[in-house]
Design a protein around this motif. Structure first.
Motif, PDB file in Angstrom:
ATOM      1  N   ARG A  35     -11.356   7.027   3.958  1.00  0.00           N
ATOM      2  CA  ARG A  35     -11.478   6.627   2.555  1.00  0.00           C
ATOM      3  C   ARG A  35     -10.917   5.225   2.356  1.00  0.00           C
ATOM      4  O   ARG A  35      -9.802   4.924   2.759  1.00  0.00           O
ATOM      5  CB  ARG A  35     -10.734   7.626   1.669  1.00  0.00           C
ATOM      6  CG  ARG A  35     -10.828   7.347   0.178  1.00  0.00           C
ATOM      7  CD  ARG A  35     -10.078   8.400  -0.640  1.00  0.00           C
ATOM      8  NE  ARG A  35      -8.720   8.620  -0.184  1.00  0.00           N
ATOM      9  CZ  ARG A  35      -7.666   7.851  -0.504  1.00  0.00           C
ATOM     10  NH1 ARG A  35      -7.843   6.788  -1.267  1.00  0.00           N
ATOM     11  NH2 ARG A  35      -6.466   8.150  -0.066  1.00  0.00           N
ATOM     12  N   ALA A  36     -11.701   4.358   1.740  1.00  0.00           N
ATOM     13  CA  ALA A  36     -11.238   3.009   1.413  1.00  0.00           C
ATOM     14  C   ALA A  36     -10.039   3.143   0.471  1.00  0.00           C
ATOM     15  O   ALA A  36     -10.027   3.986  -0.409  1.00  0.00           O
ATOM     16  CB  ALA A  36     -12.357   2.206   0.756  1.00  0.00           C
ATOM     17  N   GLY A  37      -9.036   2.348   0.673  1.00  0.00           N
ATOM     18  CA  GLY A  37      -7.837   2.422  -0.157  1.00  0.00           C
ATOM     19  C   GLY A  37      -6.807   3.402   0.358  1.00  0.00           C
ATOM     20  O   GLY A  37      -5.702   3.487  -0.175  1.00  0.00           O
ATOM     21  N   SER A  38      -7.123   4.152   1.404  1.00  0.00           N
ATOM     22  CA  SER A  38      -6.181   5.103   1.979  1.00  0.00           C
ATOM     23  C   SER A  38      -5.011   4.357   2.623  1.00  0.00           C
ATOM     24  O   SER A  38      -5.217   3.369   3.332  1.00  0.00           O
ATOM     25  CB  SER A  38      -6.909   5.941   3.039  1.00  0.00           C
ATOM     26  OG  SER A  38      -6.026   6.395   4.023  1.00  0.00           O
ATOM     27  N   PRO A  39      -3.774   4.819   2.415  1.00  0.00           N
ATOM     28  CA  PRO A  39      -2.640   4.188   3.097  1.00  0.00           C
ATOM     29  C   PRO A  39      -2.754   4.295   4.615  1.00  0.00           C
ATOM     30  O   PRO A  39      -2.316   3.388   5.336  1.00  0.00           O
ATOM     31  CB  PRO A  39      -1.420   4.960   2.590  1.00  0.00           C
ATOM     32  CG  PRO A  39      -1.868   5.732   1.405  1.00  0.00           C
ATOM     33  CD  PRO A  39      -3.364   5.879   1.503  1.00  0.00           C
ATOM     34  N   ARG A  63      -5.063   1.513   5.668  1.00  0.00           N
ATOM     35  CA  ARG A  63      -4.348   0.238   5.567  1.00  0.00           C
ATOM     36  C   ARG A  63      -3.424   0.031   6.775  1.00  0.00           C
ATOM     37  O   ARG A  63      -3.405  -1.032   7.390  1.00  0.00           O
ATOM     38  CB  ARG A  63      -3.565   0.200   4.256  1.00  0.00           C
ATOM     39  CG  ARG A  63      -3.006  -1.132   3.888  1.00  0.00           C
ATOM     40  CD  ARG A  63      -2.462  -1.222   2.460  1.00  0.00           C
ATOM     41  NE  ARG A  63      -1.911  -0.006   1.879  1.00  0.00           N
ATOM     42  CZ  ARG A  63      -2.548   0.764   0.982  1.00  0.00           C
ATOM     43  NH1 ARG A  63      -3.756   0.464   0.575  1.00  0.00           N
ATOM     44  NH2 ARG A  63      -1.956   1.842   0.504  1.00  0.00           N
ATOM     45  N   PRO A  83     -17.364  -1.446   6.005  1.00  0.00           N
ATOM     46  CA  PRO A  83     -17.246  -0.738   4.727  1.00  0.00           C
ATOM     47  C   PRO A  83     -18.607  -0.215   4.264  1.00  0.00           C
ATOM     48  O   PRO A  83     -19.633  -0.857   4.488  1.00  0.00           O
ATOM     49  CB  PRO A  83     -16.714  -1.813   3.768  1.00  0.00           C
ATOM     50  CG  PRO A  83     -17.043  -3.117   4.395  1.00  0.00           C
ATOM     51  CD  PRO A  83     -17.182  -2.889   5.873  1.00  0.00           C
ATOM     52  N   ASP A  85     -17.437   4.209  -0.702  1.00  0.00           N
ATOM     53  CA  ASP A  85     -16.010   4.477  -0.880  1.00  0.00           C
ATOM     54  C   ASP A  85     -15.284   4.772   0.432  1.00  0.00           C
ATOM     55  O   ASP A  85     -14.154   5.260   0.429  1.00  0.00           O
ATOM     56  CB  ASP A  85     -15.793   5.614  -1.885  1.00  0.00           C
ATOM     57  CG  ASP A  85     -16.462   6.920  -1.477  1.00  0.00           C
ATOM     58  OD1 ASP A  85     -17.115   6.966  -0.411  1.00  0.00           O
ATOM     59  OD2 ASP A  85     -16.342   7.901  -2.234  1.00  0.00           O
ATOM     60  N   HIS A  86     -15.911   4.475   1.569  1.00  0.00           N
ATOM     61  CA  HIS A  86     -15.305   4.708   2.884  1.00  0.00           C
ATOM     62  C   HIS A  86     -15.441   3.474   3.775  1.00  0.00           C
ATOM     63  O   HIS A  86     -16.216   2.566   3.470  1.00  0.00           O
ATOM     64  CB  HIS A  86     -15.948   5.914   3.578  1.00  0.00           C
ATOM     65  CG  HIS A  86     -15.384   7.213   3.105  1.00  0.00           C
ATOM     66  ND1 HIS A  86     -15.585   7.691   1.830  1.00  0.00           N
ATOM     67  CD2 HIS A  86     -14.608   8.126   3.728  1.00  0.00           C
ATOM     68  CE1 HIS A  86     -14.958   8.849   1.697  1.00  0.00           C
ATOM     69  NE2 HIS A  86     -14.350   9.141   2.827  1.00  0.00           N
TER      70      HIS A  86
END
Length: 172
Positions: free
Chosen positions: A64-68, A71, A136, A139-140
């Motif tokens: 998931r994009a934005g997942s810690p 990151r 990308p 949303d993933h």
């Protein structure tokens, strides 16, 4: 003679309809783990894992994009894919929960040269990978990992997920 495809009656291709569709496709369950530049362990349950190439050995995971975890993985450039065995359902649920203390609740180790933490009790096999490409999509983010090392931990059957249920491989 060619025939024209006909539109079948069905649900719109909405996120909910797509989620329902994919829930009918059983898959293995993994925990993708990594460490951030400060050494903090991160991880999440992932069922979107696919082999890409044998030469060089490459797999992909979709996170998931934005997942810690994503990151931290991108910052470190490496990760481990812990393929969970049939007795690791609680760990799969824990790593899907977002609980910030997940690594305090399961045994793990960080071997020298490992891509991320190894879930030594819960993984039947672990692939240590280095990030070779990211892409990308919606949303993933698809992360391609070059497998550097594969470690067999247990001979238990894999944990599977489908129809919104955990199951194990049949022993018959």
């Amino acid at each position: 003679m060619t025939t024209q495809p006909t539109a079948a009656a069905g649900a719109q291709a909405s996120p909910d309809a797509f989620r329902s569709l994919m829930s009918e496709f059983p898959t293995g369950v993994c925990a993708v783990t990594t460490r951030d530049p400060d050494g903090e362990p991160w991880g999440m349950t992932c069922s979107s894992v696919t082999s890409v190439s044998l030469a060089p050995p490459t797999l992909l995971v979709n996170l998931r994009a934005g997942s810690p975890t994503l990151r931290a993985l991108l910052a470190s450039g490496s990760f481990s894919v812990n393929f969970l065995h049939a007795r690791a359902r609680e760990t799969a649920e824990l790593f899907a929960s977002g609980n910030p203390d997940r690594f305090a609740l399961v045994p793990w180790e960080q071997a020298p040269g490992a891509g991320g933490p190894h879930l030594v009790r819960d993984a039947h096999t672990i692939a240590d990978c280095e990030v070779v490409l990211t892409q990308p999509m919606g949303d993933h983010v698809t992360v391609y990992g070059g497998a550097r090392r594969i470690t067999r931990q247990h001979s238990l059957p894999p944990l599977l997920y489908g129809q919104r249920q955990f199951r194990s491989w049949s022993q018959s």
